[in-house]
Scaffold this motif. Sequence first.
Motif, short mmCIF file in Angstrom:
data_model
loop_
_atom_site.label_atom_id
_atom_site.label_comp_id
_atom_site.label_asym_id
_atom_site.label_seq_id
_atom_site.Cartn_x
_atom_site.Cartn_y
_atom_site.Cartn_z
N PHE A 33 13.60 -7.70 21.75
CA PHE A 33 12.73 -6.92 20.86
C PHE A 33 11.90 -7.86 20.00
O PHE A 33 12.37 -8.94 19.60
N ALA A 34 10.67 -7.45 19.71
CA ALA A 34 9.75 -8.25 18.91
C ALA A 34 9.61 -7.64 17.52
O ALA A 34 9.55 -6.42 17.37
N THR A 54 19.45 3.08 19.25
CA THR A 54 19.20 2.99 20.69
C THR A 54 17.73 3.34 20.90
O THR A 54 17.24 4.31 20.33
N HIS A 55 17.04 2.54 21.70
CA HIS A 55 15.61 2.75 21.93
C HIS A 55 15.33 2.92 23.41
O HIS A 55 16.01 2.33 24.24
N SER A 56 14.30 3.71 23.71
CA SER A 56 13.90 3.89 25.11
C SER A 56 13.30 2.59 25.63
O SER A 56 12.93 1.70 24.87
N ILE A 116 8.82 -1.85 22.28
CA ILE A 116 8.68 -3.31 22.18
C ILE A 116 9.42 -3.83 20.95
O ILE A 116 10.08 -4.85 20.99
N GLY A 117 9.26 -3.12 19.82
CA GLY A 117 9.84 -3.57 18.56
C GLY A 117 9.08 -3.01 17.39
O GLY A 117 8.48 -1.94 17.48
N LEU A 123 6.36 -0.16 17.99
CA LEU A 123 5.40 -0.43 19.07
C LEU A 123 5.96 -0.03 20.42
O LEU A 123 7.13 -0.26 20.70
N LYS A 124 5.08 0.54 21.25
CA LYS A 124 5.47 0.94 22.61
C LYS A 124 4.66 0.12 23.62
O LYS A 124 3.56 -0.33 23.33
N SER A 125 5.22 -0.05 24.80
CA SER A 125 4.60 -0.92 25.80
C SER A 125 3.27 -0.39 26.33
O SER A 125 2.49 -1.13 26.89
#
Length: 136
Positions: free
Chosen positions: A65-66, A83-85, A89-90, A117-119
């Motif tokens: 994670f960033a 818990t994250h999907s 990203i972070g 943030l999401k990818s």
Amino acid sequence: MSPSIVLEVYKSPTCGCCKKWISHINDNGFASKVHSYQNFSAVKDEKGIAPRYRSCHTAISKDGFAFEGHVPAKFIQQFMKETHSDDVIGLSVPAMPVGSPGMEVDDKFQPYKVLLLKSDGTHKIYANVQSYEEQF
């Protein structure tokens, strides 16, 4: 006390506010391994951090994670317990808001948002920081 979570921090060799932020996370349950480079945008590119979310330093956890910019340690700890999907990203605090950890200037404080943030380049508001005290 549980062992510290190690964050790999990428920063410019000359940035003083990054050093102050590193002290903040080290004082709040983290251990940091610091890498100073003139050009470390490749780390941001590799993590998929879009330019509009970037700041002066990037920290990476061992699970990838960033944490971009002056994210308060409190929110990094909270994030790490959740818990994250797979598309997350972070966290990021874009730019360098006055009064955020490492950016203290007298008693000035500029409210700011911590972004998740999401990818795919989108974000959600993770935290809305309205006062200096809410960061700790």
